[in-house]
Design an enzyme around this catalytic site. Structure first.
Site, short mmCIF file in Angstrom:
data_model
loop_
_atom_site.label_atom_id
_atom_site.label_comp_id
_atom_site.label_asym_id
_atom_site.label_seq_id
_atom_site.Cartn_x
_atom_site.Cartn_y
_atom_site.Cartn_z
N ARG A 1 -17.52 11.87 6.06
CA ARG A 1 -18.39 10.94 5.32
C ARG A 1 -17.59 10.40 4.15
NH1 ARG A 1 -22.58 14.97 3.20
NH2 ARG A 1 -20.64 16.15 3.24
N CYS B 1 -19.24 2.79 9.48
CA CYS B 1 -19.35 3.55 10.73
C CYS B 1 -20.66 3.32 11.48
CB CYS B 1 -19.20 5.04 10.45
SG CYS B 1 -17.53 5.44 9.93
N LYS C 1 -18.40 11.21 19.40
CA LYS C 1 -18.37 10.53 18.10
C LYS C 1 -19.48 9.48 18.01
CE LYS C 1 -17.26 8.82 14.22
NZ LYS C 1 -16.24 8.83 13.25
N LYS D 1 0.84 -1.21 0.00
CA LYS D 1 0.00 0.00 0.00
C LYS D 1 0.88 1.26 0.00
CE LYS D 1 -4.09 1.25 2.72
NZ LYS D 1 -4.70 0.98 4.02
N PHE E 1 -30.51 13.70 6.47
CA PHE E 1 -30.65 12.34 7.02
C PHE E 1 -32.09 11.96 7.30
CE2 PHE E 1 -26.45 10.41 7.49
CZ PHE E 1 -25.73 11.44 6.92
C1 UDX Z 1 -21.01 8.52 8.54
C2 UDX Z 1 -21.16 9.93 9.14
O1 UDX Z 1 -22.01 10.70 8.31
C3 UDX Z 1 -19.81 10.58 9.32
O2 UDX Z 1 -19.96 11.83 9.96
C4 UDX Z 1 -18.94 9.66 10.17
O3 UDX Z 1 -17.66 10.21 10.39
C5 UDX Z 1 -18.83 8.30 9.55
O4 UDX Z 1 -20.14 7.75 9.36
P1 UDX Z 1 -20.57 7.50 6.12
O5 UDX Z 1 -20.59 6.16 6.77
O6 UDX Z 1 -19.51 7.81 5.14
O7 UDX Z 1 -20.49 8.67 7.24
O8 UDX Z 1 -21.96 7.66 5.36
P2 UDX Z 1 -23.25 8.60 5.41
O9 UDX Z 1 -23.25 9.49 4.24
O10 UDX Z 1 -23.42 9.23 6.72
O11 UDX Z 1 -24.39 7.50 5.19
C6 UDX Z 1 -24.51 6.39 6.07
C7 UDX Z 1 -25.61 5.47 5.63
O12 UDX Z 1 -26.87 6.05 5.85
C8 UDX Z 1 -25.59 5.07 4.16
O13 UDX Z 1 -25.84 3.69 4.05
C9 UDX Z 1 -26.69 5.88 3.54
O14 UDX Z 1 -27.26 5.25 2.42
C10 UDX Z 1 -27.69 5.95 4.69
N1 UDX Z 1 -28.55 7.12 4.67
C11 UDX Z 1 -28.03 8.37 4.81
C12 UDX Z 1 -29.93 6.96 4.53
O15 UDX Z 1 -30.44 5.82 4.40
N2 UDX Z 1 -30.74 8.06 4.57
C13 UDX Z 1 -30.24 9.32 4.73
O16 UDX Z 1 -31.04 10.27 4.77
C14 UDX Z 1 -28.84 9.48 4.85
#
Ligand code: UDX
Length: 429
Positions: free
Chosen positions: A152, A258, A202, A35, A247
């Site tokens: 994210r 996460c 967190k 990597k 969200f």
């Molecule tokens: C998340 C947090 O947003 C971020 O702040 C943290 O540091 C890590 O976890 P991430 O896992 O990259 O980030 O994805 P995110 O965009 O938050 O979406 C998470 C999940 O929720 C996805 O599967 C997405 O499809 C789902 N989601 C999101 C929904 O089903 N509905 C929504 O309205 C938003």
């Protein structure tokens, strides 16, 4: 400032590259020699929009370096950031072995006062534990602080460069001053608190967002029975600034590296402490139900059985703009479909290695039209923007039946109606 970042995953690589971009000298360390070699050649280990450019700029400026040698990297570094993985163990607890090994090696390599920054998402109390691990390896003076990450995937560079806040869990004035200097170029509130509160922040942030999604999926299940439209309800409540519009997208529920891990960790924490956390538990249940409901509605369209039916799934990444399939809702959905005897085919524009990675037998197609050939139903599981341009007429022509399940409420309903699909949307009758 000179800093060392241990771990070149999403968090470590993005943090290191962005901190080099704002003028610090950053040495990224990883035990994976291949990597590191690839990163030196400019080959990214992950798909993350914008990351390659930031890494390239850092390498060209001479401020971003990659190595496997932590001891050498630590020479003259004021800050050592721990950004290694903290995966879930089979029992749902957090696997801290990578953090422990990073802390031990940092302790061994320390030559002068160092601020050790916990960037990985870690259980409450980790900063104290990391300090004890380091103490067992060195006589040097050091502080351990917790600076959790809120990136994210798919927006990680933007989120790092334009944060809404930086949480600094530090009980040492010297370490806090160093953190203020490290993050001086970021124009956002910097909230200083004790390390335990920072660590819990967190988990609380991710669980709150997961809960919001769970809530709207719960409302969606009511909408399906009542003939209401969940997207309208989300708009109606989201405009209240006390609620907020983000969200509130109903669909297959949350996945990724996460939310599932962090919500489970909080649940385990509550269970272990004997503290009831009914909202956290309900969020987990609701997430499972969101996938099951989509399948149940599909099955009812096929008179109670999808055995032997060909189902084409569009999208396998846990969300658009990432190649990450960890705990993807699409995968959970496909597993239920397979259990019900369906012949599952999948297409994703980026996450093409999925079956090899998960050892899960599904056919991977080379285009949406390819997998739709002879399909009884097409399910949109990940809302990649490229699916906006799908020729729905062509999809329907090559299918054996006419069911389109829009599990992310992505398509324009009028457009789908004109093509003549039997169309299912989440939270819509
Ligand atoms: C998340 C947090 O947003 C971020 O702040 C943290 O540091 C890590 O976890 P991430 O896992 O990259 O980030 O994805 P995110 O965009 O938050 O979406 C998470 C999940 O929720 C996805 O599967 C997405 O499809 C789902 N989601 C999101 C929904 O089903 N509905 C929504 O309205 C938003």
């Amino acid at each position: 400032m000179k800093l060392v970042v241990v771990g070149t995953g999403y968090v470590g690589l993005v943090s290191g590259a962005c901190l080099a971009d704002v003028g610090h000298t950053v040495i990224c360390v990883d035990v994976d020699a291949l990597k590191i070699e690839k990163l030196k050649q400019g080959v990214m280990p992950i798909y993350e929009p914008g990351l390659e450019d930031v890494v390239k700029r850092g390498v060209e400026s001479g401020r971003l370096l990659f190595t496997t040698n932590l001891a050498e990297a630590m020479e003259g570094a004021r800050i050592a950031m721990i950004a290694v993985g903290t995966p879930s163990s089979p029992d749902g607890s957090v696997n801290m072995s990578y953090v422990e090994s990073a802390a031990r090696n940092i302790g061994k390599a320390m030559k002068s006062y160092t601020v050790v920054v916990d960037k990985s998402t870690v259980p409450v109390g980790t900063a104290e534990w990391v300090a004890s691990v380091i103490h067992s390896e060195t006589e040097q003076e050091f502080d351990v602080v917790s600076v959790p990450e809120f990136l994210r995937e798919g927006h990680a560079v933007q989120d790092f460069m334009q944060p809404h806040r930086i949480v600094i869990g530090s009980e040492s004035e010297k370490a806090t001053a160093d953190m203020m200097e490290l993050f001086a170029s970021f124009d956002c509130p910097k909230v200083v608190m004790d390390a335990r509160s920072a660590e819990l922040t967190k988990y609380a942030a991710n669980s709150f967002l997961a809960m919001k999604i769970g809530f709207i999926n719960e409302i969606a299940s009511l909408c399906e029975r009542l003939g209401a439209n969940v997207d309208e309800v989300a708009k109606g409540i989201g405009l209240d600034p006390r609620i907020g519009a983000a969200f509130l997208k109903a669909g297959l529920g949350w996945g990724g590296s996460c939310f599932p891990k962090d919500v489970r960790a909080l649940k385990n924490l509550g269970d272990g402490l004997g503290v009831p956390l009914p909202i956290i538990n309900a969020s987990l249940d609701m997430n499972t139900m969101a996938r099951q409901r989509v399948v149940d509605r599909l099955v009812s369209l096929f008179d109670g059985s999808i055995e032997g039916k060909k189902i084409a799934v569009l999208g396998v990444a846990f969300k658009p703009n990432t190649d990450d399939t960890r705990e993807s809702a699409a995968i959970a959905l496909m597993q239920i479909l397979k259990e019900k005897g369906a012949d599952v085919h999948v297409y994703d524009p980026i996450a093409v290695f999925y079956p090899a990675l998960h050892g899960f037998e599904v056919a991977v197609g080379e285009s949406p039209y390819h997998i739709a050939q002879g399909a009884h139903a097409v399910i949109l599981a990940t809302e990649w923007s490229m699916f906006t341009d799908l020729d729905l007429k062509r999809i329907k022509q090559v299918m054996a039946d006419d069911v389109l399940v829009d599990a992310r409420n992505f398509f324009e309903p009028q457009r789908v109606k004109e093509v003549g699909f039997r169309y299912l949307r989440v939270g819509n009758k």
